[in-house]
Write a protein that holds these residues in place. Structure first.
Motif, mmCIF file in Angstrom:
data_model
loop_
_atom_site.group_PDB
_atom_site.id
_atom_site.type_symbol
_atom_site.label_atom_id
_atom_site.label_comp_id
_atom_site.label_asym_id
_atom_site.label_seq_id
_atom_site.Cartn_x
_atom_site.Cartn_y
_atom_site.Cartn_z
ATOM 1 N N CYS A 377 60.144 -19.189 5.815
ATOM 2 C CA CYS A 377 58.804 -19.113 5.822
ATOM 3 C C CYS A 377 57.934 -19.442 6.991
ATOM 4 C CB CYS A 377 58.432 -19.674 4.579
ATOM 5 S SG CYS A 377 58.501 -19.226 2.958
ATOM 6 N N LEU A 484 61.523 -21.280 -5.691
ATOM 7 C CA LEU A 484 60.580 -20.185 -5.457
ATOM 8 C C LEU A 484 59.978 -20.178 -3.875
ATOM 9 C CD1 LEU A 484 58.448 -21.427 -8.433
ATOM 10 C CD2 LEU A 484 59.776 -19.420 -8.288
ATOM 11 N N ALA A 485 59.060 -19.408 -3.588
ATOM 12 C CA ALA A 485 58.633 -19.587 -2.272
ATOM 13 C C ALA A 485 58.253 -20.771 -1.708
ATOM 14 C CB ALA A 485 57.751 -18.160 -2.203
ATOM 15 N N ASP A 486 57.634 -21.515 -2.675
ATOM 16 C CA ASP A 486 56.962 -22.763 -1.988
ATOM 17 C C ASP A 486 58.326 -23.932 -1.977
ATOM 18 O OD1 ASP A 486 57.434 -23.467 -4.755
ATOM 19 O OD2 ASP A 486 55.270 -23.839 -5.052
ATOM 20 N N ASN A 510 61.867 -9.862 -6.078
ATOM 21 C CA ASN A 510 60.400 -10.006 -5.370
ATOM 22 C C ASN A 510 59.896 -11.290 -5.960
ATOM 23 O OD1 ASN A 510 58.675 -7.722 -4.306
ATOM 24 N ND2 ASN A 510 60.381 -6.784 -5.022
ATOM 25 N N GLY A 512 61.737 -14.709 -6.285
ATOM 26 C CA GLY A 512 62.532 -15.787 -5.696
ATOM 27 C C GLY A 512 63.837 -15.811 -5.535
ATOM 28 N N LYS A 739 53.582 -12.038 -9.506
ATOM 29 C CA LYS A 739 53.982 -12.135 -7.952
ATOM 30 C C LYS A 739 52.919 -13.283 -7.497
ATOM 31 C CE LYS A 739 55.773 -10.990 -3.795
ATOM 32 N NZ LYS A 739 57.284 -11.153 -3.572
ATOM 33 N N TYR A 742 53.464 -16.671 -8.362
ATOM 34 C CA TYR A 742 54.562 -17.474 -8.001
ATOM 35 C C TYR A 742 55.101 -17.107 -6.330
ATOM 36 C CZ TYR A 742 55.644 -18.829 -12.517
ATOM 37 O OH TYR A 742 55.681 -19.397 -13.871
ATOM 38 N N ASP A 743 54.603 -16.264 -5.844
ATOM 39 C CA ASP A 743 54.548 -15.725 -4.409
ATOM 40 C C ASP A 743 53.617 -15.072 -3.944
ATOM 41 O OD1 ASP A 743 56.025 -15.306 -1.927
ATOM 42 O OD2 ASP A 743 57.159 -13.610 -2.549
ATOM 43 N N ASN A 746 53.601 -13.547 -0.323
ATOM 44 C CA ASN A 746 54.670 -12.436 -0.330
ATOM 45 C C ASN A 746 55.814 -12.608 0.655
ATOM 46 O OD1 ASN A 746 55.319 -9.832 -1.070
ATOM 47 N ND2 ASN A 746 54.036 -8.577 0.206
ATOM 48 N N VAL A 747 56.332 -13.773 0.398
ATOM 49 C CA VAL A 747 57.572 -14.252 1.090
ATOM 50 C C VAL A 747 58.807 -13.140 0.813
ATOM 51 C CG1 VAL A 747 59.415 -15.922 1.305
ATOM 52 C CG2 VAL A 747 57.115 -16.558 1.344
ATOM 53 N N ARG A 749 59.498 -9.962 0.277
ATOM 54 C CA ARG A 749 59.017 -8.738 0.384
ATOM 55 C C ARG A 749 59.589 -7.602 0.864
ATOM 56 N NH1 ARG A 749 56.726 -12.105 4.287
ATOM 57 N NH2 ARG A 749 57.080 -11.286 6.325
#
Length: 773
Positions: A377, A484-486, A510, A512, A739, A742-743, A746-747, A749
């Motif tokens: 990221c 997850l994205a974080d 889309n 995770g 989305k 949780y994201d 838009n990681v 993508r």
């Protein structure tokens, strides 16, 4: 001399005596159980009192699971380099990447000559060793297109075919003491493996100086070369508590990072592993100001990247812009593969699509996946996630970006037999899953090829050989572990993060990175498996009859059809694969016989076989085959509009393959809003591969079909407009809202992206609002 910064490893050096042949094996097993990283055996093929070392290594590889194995050192004069290369690669593949190559130029020349080997002078032996290393690495370089040709004084190959590549980047360590051998190490070897006794402590520093100077002259970073040391028990003085203190200067001042105890005493091996190794690790970590690495932790040598963050100038030049390589966390250094690494060619591409990513992170744990996502990221490059790498869309690799490869997270475990509940790692291959479940009388319907990865298929759909009786793979997913994205690692199921759980089943790529699934398997043992080949030159009529027959068949029957041009002009062939989900052969025969009436039969066979045999794992290497350009469609019937259009494409040479998978029956029992895979009325999934030479015309023809629903896994075009056909409007709206929770950044993508809607609640299955957590 410096500490080269390598992770510390510890091993054993066992005598391969043959009076009690099982003793060497048991000591190797003990070494693994005690926590050592490496087991080695001396190699003296002319010694009748010893077991053959290569045979012993193969036997020990089968008896162990984690520990790495090597000769210490392999006697080159009696081992032909090209054959040795294939032996090493083969055993490395069979053992899951656990073989290292300690290599020696030769000694005891009278004995070598007596065995038929060639006597060499010291200088000649060094030259021969150098040539042998080129041969070995040339054989391993299966990614090189041409045959191997090397015209050496001592070893030559004239057009040898390359391969196989080992499972990991096998290092070559040389046992050496004299200046010419030390310079060879600096020039082209991966490690130095002397013995304390033959070399005194003062000789280690002097030898390092020669190696380092030669490395710099060759354009290498001296830190690329691992320093190993055989430690004889007699060389360590006093109580065991003081051994780590005696070895500490060798680690910090002479850069030794692998200590191997030469002993056949079980107590000495256990003491070295359980007392000396932890103490020395802690002391070195304290001096370095770092955290001690526990035994069994994957290291750079295990995975195939250069040691730690060390890179040669040539490797540094291969790095790609947009990635801060120096900021890579230490926890990921051992699983990172860069363009300058020898392992790069084996991880850069997917099965179908060639790629050239700037960094591949081969995570082995969910925590490493989380750290990889966090790192990715922060970089200004694309991110791809790969499990098996068989996706037709090619989204599991990229050019210049980062790939998070979860292939090593591949465990398969039956966690509740009564409930048929199975935990499967996202990196497992479905063929391996089938084999693991077969002894339990269980199976999971999972596509039609054993090398397909669990992660991609179980988050997209899963149209398998048991679809009409079992449903889609994702219909039976009961829970998933997701990064997850974080960077958070969460469990998603019907109770925890239910909105995310809904989205993962159909649009998981889309949301995770799934690291494991809990899946409800089916009670399946033997099945009836049949193959028919028809002359389908009357293509439209054949397709319509085939479709009507499948729709009228019992649910236990699932049929896949592949249509392709024949070798004769204007002929078309059709291969039908039918699976009857059970061992009732009489019922199966009754259901199969009508297929013989569809057209001229060119071939037929049927057999009772374990389900696992249908999806046997091949473990093919991914080289990026020629790209497949194709489209998909989900349709209720094979009606005349479809069959006439497809027949015309074959007649005009616009298509190289057309596939039909039956997906009715149990697939359509699931409510359309139960999962993000919402197409629950169609009976067939179509996949067309377009002719490269007539691609433009083929595109225009296919578009005339104007399909309303598609399956994204069979689409090879990055067209955002396809989302509206992959997901109905209400489904897509709900996905965008989930989305956004949780994201939101838009990681994820790069796999047919779903743009997030931020700041709104997700719509639940029943139309109410479900606050995403």
């Amino acid at each position: 001399m410096p500490d080269y910064g390598h992770d510390l490893r510890f091993g054993s050096f066992i005598t391969p005596q043959n009076q009690q042949p099982e003793l060497a094996v048991e000591l190797a097993v003990l070494s693994e159980q005690a926590g050592l990283d490496l087991v080695t055996f001396q190699d003296h093929p002319y010694q009748p009192g010893y077991l053959d070392t290569w045979t012993l290594l193969s036997w020990v590889a089968a008896r162990t699971e984690r520990v790495h194995l090597s000769g210490n050192v392999i006697n080159l004069p009696l081992r032909l380099p090209a054959v040795l290369a294939r032996s090493v690669a083969s055993l490395d593949l069979l053992s899951g990447g656990r073989i290292e190559l300690g290599l020696g130029a030769g000694a005891f020349w009278d004995a070598v000559e007596a065995m038929g080997g060639r006597r060499l002078a010291p200088g000649q032996a060094v030259e021969a060793l150098s040539e042998a290393m080129d041969v070995i690495r040339g054989v391993w370089d299966a990614g090189e297109r041409g045959v191997l040709k090397l015209d050496g004084t001592y070893y030559s190959v004239h057009g040898a075919k390359r391969g196989p590549s080992p499972a990991h980047d096998v290092p070559i360590w040389l046992g050496a003491y004299k200046p010419r051998m030390l310079r060879l190490i600096g020039t082209k070897a991966d490690g130095w493996l002397p013995s304390l006794g033959y070399a005194q402590p003062a000789d280690i520093g002097a030898g390092n100086k020669v190696i380092d100077e030669a490395a710099v002259e060759a354009g290498r970073d001296p830190r690329e070369i691992r320093r190993l040391l055989n430690v004889m028990g007699s060389a360590l003085r006093g109580p065991v508590a003081g051994w780590a203190e005696q070895l500490l200067p060798l680690a910090l001042e002479d850069g030794v990072s692998t200590f191997i105890i030469a002993s056949d005493d079980p107590r000495a091996i256990q003491t070295f592993a359980q007392e000396v190794a932890p103490a020395l690790r802690a002391s070195v970590a304290a001096e370095r100001g770092t955290t001690s690495t526990p035994p069994g932790t994957p290291t750079s040598t295990d995975i195939g990247a250069a040691a730690g963050a060390v890179r040669s100038p040539r490797a540094l030049a291969a790095r790609r812009p947009g990635i801060d390589y120096d900021a890579l966390p230490a926890s990921l250094a051992g699983v990172a593969v860069e363009p300058g690494d020898r392992a790069y060619d084996s991880v850069r591409s997917s099965y179908v699509w060639a790629g050239s990513p700037g960094l591949v992170l081969r995570a082995t744990t969910p925590q490493q996946v989380a750290e990889a996502v966090t790192f990715a990221c922060e970089q200004d490059v694309p991110l791809a996630v790969r499990s098996g790498g068989h996706g037709i869309s090619g989204r599991s690799t990229n050019d210049g970006g980062i790939v998070i490869d979860v292939g090593a997270i591949d465990g398969v475990e039956v966690i509740d037999r009564a409930r048929r509940l199975v935990r499967v790692g996202a990196g497992a291959r479905w063929g391996d899953v089938a084999q693991a479940l077969a002894p339990h009388g269980l199976a999971i319907s999972s596509g039609d090829y054993g090398d397909v990865g669990v992660g991609g298929l179980a988050t997209a759909g899963g149209q398998g050989f048991l679809a009409r009786s079992y449903g889609l793979t994702l219909d039976h997913v009961r829970a998933a572990e997701v990064v997850l994205a974080d960077g958070r690692i969460v469990r998603a199921d019907a109770d925890e993060h239910p909105d995310l759980f809904w989205a993962l089943r159909g649009a998981g790529g889309n949301m995770g990175v799934v690291t494991s699934f809990e899946i409800e398997a089916a009670e399946v043992g033997d099945v009836v498996f049949a193959v028919f080949v028809h002359d389908a030159t009357d293509t439209a009529a054949f397709l319509e009859k085939w479709g009507r027959l499948v729709e009228a068949s019992p649910r236990k029957l699932t049929a896949f059809l592949t249509v392709f041009p024949g070798q004769a002009d204007a002929t078309v062939l059709a291969q039908t694969i039918v699976t009857w989900a059970g061992d009732d052969t009489d019922a199966a025969v009754t259901a199969l016989e009508p297929f013989l009436e569809l057209g001229p039969v060119l071939q037929q066979q049927a057999q009772l076989a374990p389900y696992a045999a249908l999806v046997a794992p091949h473990h093919n290497r991914h080289r990026g085959q020629p790209r497949l350009y194709g489209h998909s469609a989900l349709v209720e019937h094979l009606d005349s509009a479809i069959t006439t259009l497809v027949a015309g494409m074959f007649a005009d040479g616009e298509v190289t393959m057309f596939q039909v998978r039956s997906v009715g029956g149990a697939v359509n029992d699931t409510a359309p809003d139960a999962t993000a895979y919402a197409h629950r009325t169609q009976n067939f999934s179509l996949n067309v591969v377009l002719s490269t030479s007539r691609r433009a015309a083929a595109e225009r023809t296919w578009q005339r079909l104007d399909v309303a629903a598609i399956y994204l896994s069979f689409e090879s075009y990055p067209d955002d407009a396809l989302l509206a056909k992959a997901f109905p409007p209400r489904t897509l709206d709900r996905l965008r809202r989930i989305k956004g929770v949780y994201d939101p950044g838009n990681v994820f993508r790069h796999n047919f992206p779903i743009s997030p809607v931020v700041g709104q609640q997700a719509i639940s299955d029943d139309g109410s609002h479900d606050q995403a957590s």
